[in-house]
Write an enzyme that holds these catalytic residues in place. Structure first.
Site, PDB file in Angstrom:
ATOM      1  N   HIS A 211       0.821  -1.209   0.000  1.00 23.04           N
ATOM      2  CA  HIS A 211       0.000   0.000   0.000  1.00 23.04           C
ATOM      3  C   HIS A 211       0.858   1.263   0.000  1.00 23.04           C
ATOM      4  O   HIS A 211       0.485   2.274  -0.570  1.00 23.04           O
ATOM      5  CB  HIS A 211      -0.985  -0.037   1.166  1.00 23.04           C
ATOM      6  CG  HIS A 211      -2.011  -1.088   0.945  1.00 23.04           C
ATOM      7  ND1 HIS A 211      -3.125  -0.872   0.176  1.00 23.04           N
ATOM      8  CD2 HIS A 211      -2.046  -2.391   1.289  1.00 23.04           C
ATOM      9  CE1 HIS A 211      -3.804  -1.992   0.093  1.00 23.04           C
ATOM     10  NE2 HIS A 211      -3.173  -2.928   0.755  1.00 23.04           N
ATOM     11  N   ARG A 308     -11.589   2.423  -0.820  1.00 18.78           N
ATOM     12  CA  ARG A 308     -11.044   1.409   0.103  1.00 18.78           C
ATOM     13  C   ARG A 308     -11.516   1.756   1.519  1.00 18.78           C
ATOM     14  O   ARG A 308     -10.776   2.367   2.298  1.00 18.78           O
ATOM     15  CB  ARG A 308      -9.521   1.394   0.044  1.00 18.78           C
ATOM     16  CG  ARG A 308      -8.932   0.833  -1.251  1.00 18.78           C
ATOM     17  CD  ARG A 308      -7.406   0.847  -1.183  1.00 18.78           C
ATOM     18  NE  ARG A 308      -6.790   0.010  -2.178  1.00 18.78           N
ATOM     19  CZ  ARG A 308      -6.235   0.455  -3.308  1.00 18.78           C
ATOM     20  NH1 ARG A 308      -6.223   1.733  -3.592  1.00 18.78           N
ATOM     21  NH2 ARG A 308      -5.668  -0.391  -4.153  1.00 18.78           N
ATOM     22  N   ARG A 344     -16.123  -0.363  -1.547  1.00 24.14           N
ATOM     23  CA  ARG A 344     -15.711  -1.742  -1.262  1.00 24.14           C
ATOM     24  C   ARG A 344     -15.933  -2.010   0.217  1.00 24.14           C
ATOM     25  O   ARG A 344     -15.489  -1.233   1.072  1.00 24.14           O
ATOM     26  CB  ARG A 344     -14.237  -1.960  -1.612  1.00 24.14           C
ATOM     27  CG  ARG A 344     -13.807  -3.396  -1.324  1.00 24.14           C
ATOM     28  CD  ARG A 344     -12.427  -3.704  -1.834  1.00 24.14           C
ATOM     29  NE  ARG A 344     -11.401  -3.017  -1.069  1.00 24.14           N
ATOM     30  CZ  ARG A 344     -10.113  -3.050  -1.374  1.00 24.14           C
ATOM     31  NH1 ARG A 344      -9.708  -3.714  -2.443  1.00 24.14           N
ATOM     32  NH2 ARG A 344      -9.227  -2.418  -0.644  1.00 24.14           N
ATOM     33  N   GLU A 437      -9.938 -10.761  -7.840  1.00 29.06           N
ATOM     34  CA  GLU A 437      -8.524 -10.661  -7.472  1.00 29.06           C
ATOM     35  C   GLU A 437      -7.961 -11.999  -7.001  1.00 29.06           C
ATOM     36  O   GLU A 437      -6.788 -12.108  -6.666  1.00 29.06           O
ATOM     37  CB  GLU A 437      -8.326  -9.588  -6.401  1.00 29.06           C
ATOM     38  CG  GLU A 437      -9.222  -9.742  -5.184  1.00 29.06           C
ATOM     39  CD  GLU A 437      -9.153  -8.569  -4.219  1.00 29.06           C
ATOM     40  OE1 GLU A 437      -8.180  -7.809  -4.252  1.00 29.06           O
ATOM     41  OE2 GLU A 437     -10.096  -8.423  -3.412  1.00 29.06           O
ATOM     42  N   ASN A 460      -3.599  -6.091  -8.204  1.00 28.48           N
ATOM     43  CA  ASN A 460      -2.551  -6.108  -7.171  1.00 28.48           C
ATOM     44  C   ASN A 460      -2.511  -7.458  -6.463  1.00 28.48           C
ATOM     45  O   ASN A 460      -1.452  -8.058  -6.291  1.00 28.48           O
ATOM     46  CB  ASN A 460      -2.801  -5.010  -6.129  1.00 28.48           C
ATOM     47  CG  ASN A 460      -2.942  -3.648  -6.763  1.00 28.48           C
ATOM     48  OD1 ASN A 460      -2.528  -3.467  -7.895  1.00 28.48           O
ATOM     49  ND2 ASN A 460      -3.537  -2.712  -6.056  1.00 28.48           N
ATOM     50  N   ASP A 461      -3.680  -7.910  -6.046  1.00 25.21           N
ATOM     51  CA  ASP A 461      -3.712  -9.228  -5.405  1.00 25.21           C
ATOM     52  C   ASP A 461      -3.712 -10.344  -6.435  1.00 25.21           C
ATOM     53  O   ASP A 461      -3.175 -11.426  -6.186  1.00 25.21           O
ATOM     54  CB  ASP A 461      -4.941  -9.341  -4.489  1.00 25.21           C
ATOM     55  CG  ASP A 461      -4.660  -8.711  -3.143  1.00 25.21           C
ATOM     56  OD1 ASP A 461      -3.641  -9.066  -2.523  1.00 25.21           O
ATOM     57  OD2 ASP A 461      -5.423  -7.817  -2.737  1.00 25.21           O
ATOM     58  N   ARG A 471       3.147  -9.515  -2.722  1.00 26.72           N
ATOM     59  CA  ARG A 471       3.182  -8.123  -3.185  1.00 26.72           C
ATOM     60  C   ARG A 471       3.922  -7.200  -2.221  1.00 26.72           C
ATOM     61  O   ARG A 471       4.291  -6.093  -2.570  1.00 26.72           O
ATOM     62  CB  ARG A 471       1.751  -7.593  -3.425  1.00 26.72           C
ATOM     63  CG  ARG A 471       0.925  -7.480  -2.185  1.00 26.72           C
ATOM     64  CD  ARG A 471      -0.540  -7.180  -2.483  1.00 26.72           C
ATOM     65  NE  ARG A 471      -0.824  -5.753  -2.545  1.00 26.72           N
ATOM     66  CZ  ARG A 471      -2.046  -5.234  -2.586  1.00 26.72           C
ATOM     67  NH1 ARG A 471      -3.115  -6.036  -2.610  1.00 26.72           N
ATOM     68  NH2 ARG A 471      -2.247  -3.953  -2.637  1.00 26.72           N
ATOM     69  N   CYS A 508      -9.343  -2.021 -11.221  1.00 24.38           N
ATOM     70  CA  CYS A 508      -8.960  -1.000 -10.239  1.00 24.38           C
ATOM     71  C   CYS A 508      -7.594  -1.262  -9.612  1.00 24.38           C
ATOM     72  O   CYS A 508      -7.194  -0.555  -8.696  1.00 24.38           O
ATOM     73  CB  CYS A 508     -10.032  -0.868  -9.158  1.00 24.38           C
ATOM     74  SG  CYS A 508     -10.317  -2.379  -8.236  1.00 24.38           S
TER      75      CYS A 508
HETATM   76  C1  PEP Z   1      -6.154  -5.060  -5.787  1.00 24.39           C
HETATM   77  O1  PEP Z   1      -5.921  -6.039  -5.092  1.00 24.39           O
HETATM   78  O2  PEP Z   1      -5.799  -4.948  -6.973  1.00 24.39           O
HETATM   79  C2  PEP Z   1      -6.875  -3.896  -5.222  1.00 24.39           C
HETATM   80  C3  PEP Z   1      -7.268  -2.909  -5.983  1.00 24.39           C
HETATM   81  O3  PEP Z   1      -7.114  -3.864  -3.894  1.00 24.39           O
HETATM   82  P1  PEP Z   1      -6.008  -3.595  -2.739  1.00 24.39           P
HETATM   83  O4  PEP Z   1      -4.787  -3.014  -3.399  1.00 24.39           O
HETATM   84  O5  PEP Z   1      -6.650  -2.670  -1.783  1.00 24.39           O
HETATM   85  O6  PEP Z   1      -5.761  -4.962  -2.182  1.00 24.39           O
HETATM   86 MG    MG Z   2      -6.881  -6.492  -3.195  1.00 22.94          MG
END
Ligand code: PEP
Ligand code: MG
Length: 554
Positions: A211, A308, A344, A437, A460-461, A471, A508
Site C-alpha cells: 500500500h 477502500r 468496497r 482478485e 494487485n492481489d 506483493r 482497479c
Molecule cells: C487489488 O488487489 O488490486 C486492489 C485494488 O485492492 P487492494 O490493493 O486494496 O488490495
Molecule cells: Mg486487493
C-alpha cells in the site's frame, strides 16, 4: 544526529545503498523517521500556537474515543460475563469522562506546551500517585483504575497519532517536505502523513504493490525499499537522496551527486492539471478516505471505482457506528454529483489488520482470515457498514463491492448476509459486485457475473496469487510484475465473460494506472479503469494517443 550537522560536514561520508525501486522520480531532502513501534516509545514534545490547538483537539478526540470503546467493552462484558463484572469499566469510564480531568489535561497542553500524550500521562499519573498515597485499602484500589484509564487514552492516541519519531514539531510536521524513512509503509501511515507534501519514501521492507508503494506512485514521489538497517543509519534531519528509478539511496549526498542524479534538490510535488474525459476509456478514481472525493472531482474522475473503506477505520483504531459510516459515504456520493460510486466493503486481514480486532496468529495471513472470509465470520462488523450503505442508497444508486471473493457461492453468501442485515431498512438502488482478485474467481468470471451486477479486477492481489509472489516482499519484487502471459490470458477471459453476460467490468488494480498497458487493456475490451486520482490525467493522455484499433499496442 546533531542539528548543526550540515550537508558539507557530511560530504566526506556520502553513503550509497541499493534497494528496490518502487516509485519513479528522484529527490534529495531531509529525513523524517517514522516510528511504527509507537507503543514502546511514546513521543513527548513541546508545542505552541497551532500545535497546541491541534494537540488539544487530539486529546479531546482521544478521550471521546476511549470512552466510547469502554462502553463497548462494558456492554460486551455485561452480556458475556455479568453486570457486576462490567462495573469496573463503569468506574474507568467515569474517570475518563470527568470534566475536571479533561480541563486539567487541556491546561497542561495550553499552559505548559505539552503534547497530548505528555499531558495525559502527567495528569493521570498525578491522580494515581495521590490516591496510592492515601492510607485506605479501598482508595488505593481505585488508583489502578486511573492507571487503566490512562493506558486506554494513550492507546487511542497511539492509533491516531502521526507516528513520527522526530523530536520537535517544527522538525517533521507529519513528513511535510521530507523523505519518510520507515521500516515499512502501512495503510495507517498513509493517513497519518501529510501526504500532499511528502517528498519521497525509503523503507527497509515492502514490495512494489504494497500500500505504501501504491501511495508513493499515486503521489508521484520517488520510493525505494529493501534497505535493511536504514533506520539505524539516519536520523531526523539527515539529508538523503532517493532515486526511484535505479533504486539508489544516498545518505548525505554531495552537491555534485544531487546535481547528477536529480538535477534539483527538494523540488516539491505538483498536482497535475486535470484532463477532460477521453473517448474509449472511462477513468475513475481510487480513494482511501471520504475527504479524497474533492480531489477526485477536481481531477474530473468519471466516478469512484474503488473506495477502500477499510483505510479510515484502520486509521481511526476503532469501528465506526452506522451513523459515522453513513455520514462519510453520503459525503462521497454527493461529492461525485451523480457519477457512480463503488464502496468496497471492509477488506480486512493480512496486510490490513484491524488494530482493535484480535486475529489469531496465522502462518499465512494472506491465505487466511481476510476479505470475504473475515466479513462472513464477523457479521457484527458487516452490519453497521451494510446498514449505512443501505441508508445512503436512498440518496442515489450505489455500487457495493465484495473483496477477495473466491467463487460465486461465496459471493452469494456474503450478498445474502448484507441483505439480511439491511432487510428492515427502506433502501434505493444497490448494485452488488465482486472484486476479481483471486485467480479462481477470474476463472469463474462468467458464473460470478451471472450472479453479480458488476465486477472490478484487482490486479494487485491477482498477480500475487496467480504467481505465488508476495506483493509486500521486496526480496521477490523482481518477480512481481504484470508482464507475464498468464495474467493477460486471464484478463482476456474475464473481459470475454463481461461481454458475454453484458455485466459492467472495470479494473482497479495498479495495472490500470500504468500507462504502458492502457492501450492493451482497451484493445482487449477493458474500457473502464479506476486509478489513484493524480494519475487520471496521465492515463487519459495515454488513452488519447493509443494507436488506432488493430495497430500494435504500446
Ligand atoms: C487489488 O488487489 O488490486 C486492489 C485494488 O485492492 P487492494 O490493493 O486494496 O488490495
Ligand atoms: Mg486487493
Amino acid at each position: 544526529m546533531k542539528k548543526s550537522e550540515t550537508v558539507r560536514e557530511h560530504a566526506a561520508r556520502e553513503t550509497r545503498l541499493k534497494g528496490v525501486p518502487l516509485s519513479d522520480g528522484c529527490v534529495a531532502a531531509r529525513v523524517c523517521l517514522f516510528n511504527e513501534k509507537r507503543h514502546s516509545n511514546l513521543p513527548l514534545y513541546r508545542v505552541s500556537g497551532s500545535g497546541a490547538v491541534r494537540e488539544t483537539r487530539r486529546a479531546k478526540r482521544a478521550i471521546e474515543l476511549a470512552s466510547a470503546r469502554l462502553e463497548e467493552v462494558r456492554e460486551r462484558v455485561a452480556a458475556d460475563v455479568g453486570p457486576a463484572e462490567a462495573e469496573i469499566f463503569v468506574a474507568q469510564k467515569m474517570i475518563i469522562e470527568d470534566p475536571k480531568l479533561h480541563d486539567a489535561i487541556m491546561k497542561v497542553v495550553t499552559d505548559e506546551g505539552a503534547n497530548a500524550e505528555a499531558a495525559v500521562m502527567r495528569v493521570l499519573d498525578a491522580y494515581e500517585a495521590r490516591l496510592s498515597a492515601v492510607d485506605d485499602a479501598y482508595i488505593k484500589d481505585r488508583a489502578s483504575d486511573f492507571g487503566e484509564a490512562k493506558r486506554r487514552i494513550l492507546d487511542v492516541l497511539a492509533n491516531m497519532r502521526p507516528s513520527l519519531q522526530c523530536a520537535g514539531e517544527e522538525h517533521c510536521q507529519r513528513g511535510r517536505n521530507r523523505v519518510i524513512v520507515a521500516e515499512e509503509l502501512t495503510p495507517t501511515m498513509t493517513v497519518d502523513l501529510d501526504t500532499e507534501h511528502v517528498m519521497g519514501f525509503a523503507t527497509e521492507r515492502g514490495g512494489a504493490h504494497s500500500h505504501g508503494a501504491i501511495l508513493a506512485r499515486a503521489l508521484g514521489v520517488p520510493a525505494v525499499s529493501g534497505l535493511p538497517g536504514l533506520r539505524d543509519r539516519v536520523g531526523c534531519g539527515t539529508e538523503i537522496l532517493v532515486d526511484g528509478r535505479s533504486g539508489e539511496v544516498i545518505i548525505w549526498p554531495r552537491e555534485e551527486t544531487v546535481a547528477r542524479f536529480c538535477a534539483v534538490r527538494s523540488g516539491g510535488v505538483k498536482m497535475p492539471a486535470p484532463v477532460d474525459p477521453v473517448p474509449g476509456l472511462r477513468v475513475m478514481a481510487n480513494i482511501r478516505i471520504a475527504e479524497d472525493v474533492a480531489e477526485a472531482a477536481a481531477m474530473k474522475a468519471e466516478g469512484i471505482g474503488l473506495y477502500r473503506t477499510e483505510i479510515e477505520v484502520i486509521a481511526a483504531g476503532r469501528m465506526f457506528t452506522e451513523e459515522e459510516y453513513a455520514e462519510r459515504y453520503l459525503r462521497v456520493l454527493r461529492g461525485m454529483s451523480g457519477a457512480p460510486v463503488t464502496y468496497r466493503l471492509l477488506d480486512i486481514g493480512s496486510d490490513k489488520p484491524l488494530p482493535f480486532v484480535e486475529i489469531p496468529r496465522e502462518d499465512n495471513p494472506s491465505l487466511g482470515w481476510r476479505g470475504a472470509r473475515f466479513l462472513l465470520g464477523r457479521p457484527d462488523l458487516l452490519r453497521a457498514q451494510a446498514r449505512a450503505l443501505a441508508r445512503v442508497s436512498r440518496h442515489g444508486a450505489i455500487n457495493v463491492m465484495y473483496p477477495m471473493i473466491a467463487d460465486a457461492d461465496q459471493f452469494a453468501a456474503l450478498r445474502d448476509a448484507f441483505r439480511a442485515e439491511t432487510r428492515d431498512l427502506p433502501q434505493g438502488d444497490i448494485r452488488h459486485g465482486v472484486m476479481l482478485e483471486v485467480p479462481a474467481a477470474c476463472l469463474q468470471a462468467k458464473e460470478i457475473l451471472d450472479e453479480a451486477d458488476f465486477a472490478s479486477i484487482g490486479t494487485n492481489d491477482l498477480i500475487q496469487y496467480l504467481y505465488a509472489v508476495d506483493r509486500n516482499n521486496e526480496r521477490v519484487a523482481h518477480d512481481y510484475h504484470p508482464d507475464r502471459p498468464a495474467l493477460w490470458r486471464l484478463l482476456g477471459e474475464v473481459a470475454a465473460a463481461s461481454a458475454q453476460t453484458g455485466k459492467p467490468l472495470s479494473l482497479c488494480g495498479e495495472v490500470g494506472a500504468d500507462t504502458r498497458y492502457t492501450a492493451r487493456l482497451m484493445e482487449m475490451g477493458i474500457t473502464t479503469v479506476s486509478v489513484n486520482t493524480r494519475l487520471i490525467p496521465a492515463v487519459r493522455a495515454a488513452a488519447a494517443r493509443r494507436p488506432a484499433s488493430g495497430a500494435k499496442a504500446e
